[in-house]
Design an enzyme around this catalytic site. Structure first.
Site, PDB file in Angstrom:
ATOM      1  N   ASP A   1     -34.876  -4.942  37.555  1.00 37.32           N
ATOM      2  CA  ASP A   1     -34.263  -5.407  38.808  1.00 37.32           C
ATOM      3  C   ASP A   1     -32.819  -4.917  38.877  1.00 37.32           C
ATOM      4  OD1 ASP A   1     -33.921  -6.938  41.201  1.00 37.32           O
ATOM      5  OD2 ASP A   1     -32.882  -8.459  40.006  1.00 37.32           O
TER       6      ASP A   1
ATOM      7  N   ASP B   1     -27.686  -2.365  27.909  1.00 39.55           N
ATOM      8  CA  ASP B   1     -26.261  -2.255  28.259  1.00 39.55           C
ATOM      9  C   ASP B   1     -25.810  -0.799  28.223  1.00 39.55           C
ATOM     10  OD1 ASP B   1     -26.747  -2.437  25.523  1.00 39.55           O
ATOM     11  OD2 ASP B   1     -25.024  -3.711  25.077  1.00 39.55           O
TER      12      ASP B   1
ATOM     13  N   ASP C   1     -31.153  -1.410  41.090  1.00 38.74           N
ATOM     14  CA  ASP C   1     -30.075  -1.488  42.093  1.00 38.74           C
ATOM     15  C   ASP C   1     -28.948  -0.537  41.719  1.00 38.74           C
ATOM     16  OD1 ASP C   1     -31.314  -3.433  43.652  1.00 38.74           O
ATOM     17  OD2 ASP C   1     -29.476  -4.616  43.861  1.00 38.74           O
TER      18      ASP C   1
ATOM     19  N   TYR D   1     -38.968 -13.792  35.170  1.00 43.26           N
ATOM     20  CA  TYR D   1     -39.322 -14.160  36.538  1.00 43.26           C
ATOM     21  C   TYR D   1     -40.502 -15.122  36.595  1.00 43.26           C
ATOM     22  CZ  TYR D   1     -36.360 -10.846  39.068  1.00 43.26           C
ATOM     23  OH  TYR D   1     -35.296 -10.185  39.624  1.00 43.26           O
TER      24      TYR D   1
ATOM     25  N   LYS E   1     -33.573  -4.735  24.883  1.00 39.77           N
ATOM     26  CA  LYS E   1     -32.421  -5.342  24.202  1.00 39.77           C
ATOM     27  C   LYS E   1     -32.936  -5.755  22.817  1.00 39.77           C
ATOM     28  CE  LYS E   1     -28.154  -6.818  24.139  1.00 39.77           C
ATOM     29  NZ  LYS E   1     -27.002  -5.889  24.117  1.00 39.77           N
TER      30      LYS E   1
HETATM   31  C1  IPM Z   1     -36.169  -6.827  44.244  1.00 39.07           C
HETATM   32  C2  IPM Z   1     -35.508  -8.075  44.718  1.00 39.07           C
HETATM   33  C3  IPM Z   1     -36.360  -9.262  44.315  1.00 39.07           C
HETATM   34  C4  IPM Z   1     -36.453  -9.252  42.803  1.00 39.07           C
HETATM   35  C5  IPM Z   1     -35.850 -10.629  44.831  1.00 39.07           C
HETATM   36  C6  IPM Z   1     -35.723 -10.612  46.349  1.00 39.07           C
HETATM   37  C7  IPM Z   1     -36.708 -11.753  44.370  1.00 39.07           C
HETATM   38  O1  IPM Z   1     -34.213  -8.169  44.211  1.00 39.07           O
HETATM   39  O2  IPM Z   1     -37.301  -6.561  44.679  1.00 39.07           O
HETATM   40  O3  IPM Z   1     -35.566  -6.123  43.432  1.00 39.07           O
HETATM   41  O4  IPM Z   1     -35.549  -9.731  42.123  1.00 39.07           O
HETATM   42  O5  IPM Z   1     -37.449  -8.744  42.290  1.00 39.07           O
HETATM   43 MG    MG Z   2     -33.597  -6.483  43.138  1.00 31.63          MG
END
Ligand code: IPM
Ligand code: MG
Length: 360
Positions: A251, A227, A255, A146, A195
């Protein structure tokens, strides 16, 4: 106690959910004798519309001046919003990355919890979900891909894009220490995800995590390839306590973990530096498709406010009260549309905030 809180309502459903979090915080203030002093700042699309940039120096200064930052969400529809016609460094997300860096928020805590009341919403087979799970994802937030150098160039008529993944041992050590500290207060197990079979940055990650682990003999450490971790999260999520990982892997895995709870509208997060300061925001995004309809679920933001009380202000009793109110409102059968199930009462964003404030 006086609590100076900078708020970032942001974009999409952000302003609605932050308003409900303030409603609940105000009730906490009234009941426990505190004073909440809020200051709103613009970030993301809301800031682009006014200032032409997703985060101004003044906004950063206002965030730094507070004890903590409470955020809703930023960003819009990436195919239709004019914000995404701007150069990448002036889009809404650039504001979020900039504030993380400016405030040195290197430790991102994302709890993924299966609520008993919402177990029916879990997309996993019952034989897996019945074991329950309570995972804390610790994501490194200010390094890695990032923040490495990136560019798009043309070489001999061929377009080429370069992103750089860099970690130094200090960046790894400080997040690992936070991870072990948190694990010590929970299930005493750290799964470090990398990884290391391919990446040098992961091999360094693994080595430094092992060094840190020596100071925590009471905490079990295991290493897992990313993975495999993605697979294990749907196969046997109950095996995890703290998942410690770098920015990009965190990230993606956070999710996934939030989705398997079936209730992404419920999951909070905290981004911390090495003081008591933190930025608190829901794990979900700005959901522009449902913005302004009073149907968003404010609970993740309200639980983020509870994390703020706990981590930045040491107000455990008050944080407990918010978490208990959330459990109670679910027991009483109230649901926003995202977590609605048969026999429950559907309520909107604002009513959910009111019901929660009443239960404080
Ligand atoms: C998160 C989001 C952010 C990230 C985006 C919006 C830049 O997906 O906070 O997980 O990737 O960190
Ligand atoms: Mg995210």
């Amino acid at each position: 106690m006086e609590l100076h809180i900078t708020c970032i309502p942001g974009d999409g459903i952000g302003p609605e959910i932050v308003a409900e979090a303030k409603k609940v915080l105000d009730k906490i203030a009234e009941k426990y004798g505190h004073t909440m002093i809020y200051k709103d700042i613009l970030m993301g699309g809301a800031s682009i519309d006014v200032h032409g940039v997703p985060l101004t120096e003044e906004a950063i200064a206002d965030a730094k001046a507070a004890d903590a930052v409470l955020m809703g969400s930023i960003g819009g529809n990436t195919t239709t919003s004019p914000w995404y016609k701007l150069p990448p460094n002036r889009r809404p997300e650039a504001g979020l990355l900039a504030i993380r860096k400016a405030l040195n928020l290197f430790a991102n805590l994302r709890p993924a919890v299966l609520y008993d009341e919402l177990a029916a919403a879990c997309p996993l087979k019952e034989e897996i979900s019945k074991a329950g799970f309570d995972i804390m994802i610790m994501r490194e937030l200010t390094g890695g891909l990032y923040f490495g150098e990136r560019k798009t160039i043309e070489e001999n008529g061929v377009r080429k894009a370069i992103d750089t993944l860099t970690y130094d041992e200090n960046e790894i050590r400080r997040i690992a220490i936070k991870g072990f500290d948190i694990a010590r207060k929970r299930g005493k197990k750290v799964t470090s995800v990398d990884k290391a079979n391919v990446l040098d940055s992961s091999r360094l990650w693994r080595a430094v995590v092992e060094e840190v682990a020596k100071d925590y003999p009471d905490v079990t450490l295991e290493h897992m390839l990313v993975d495999n971790c993605a697979m294990q999260l749907v196969k046997n999520p109950a095996q995890f306590d703290v998942i410690l990982t770098e920015n990009m892997f965190g990230d993606i895995l956070s999710d996934e973990a939030s989705m398997v709870t079936g209730s992404i509208g419920m999951l909070a997060s905290a981004s911390l530096n090495d003081t008591k300061f933190g930025l608190y925001e829901p794990s979900h995004g700005s959901a522009p498709d449902i913005a302004g309809q009073d149907i968003a679920n404010p609970i993740a933001t309200i639980l983020s406010a509870a994390m703020m009380l706990r981590f930045s202000f040491d107000l455990d009793k008050e944080a407990d009260a918010i978490e208990a109110a959330v459990k109670q409102v679910l027991k009483d059968g109230y649901r926003t549309i995202d977590i609605m199930s048969e026999g429950c009462t559907r309520v909107g964003c604002s009513e959910m905030g009111t019901l929660l404030a009443e239960r404080i």
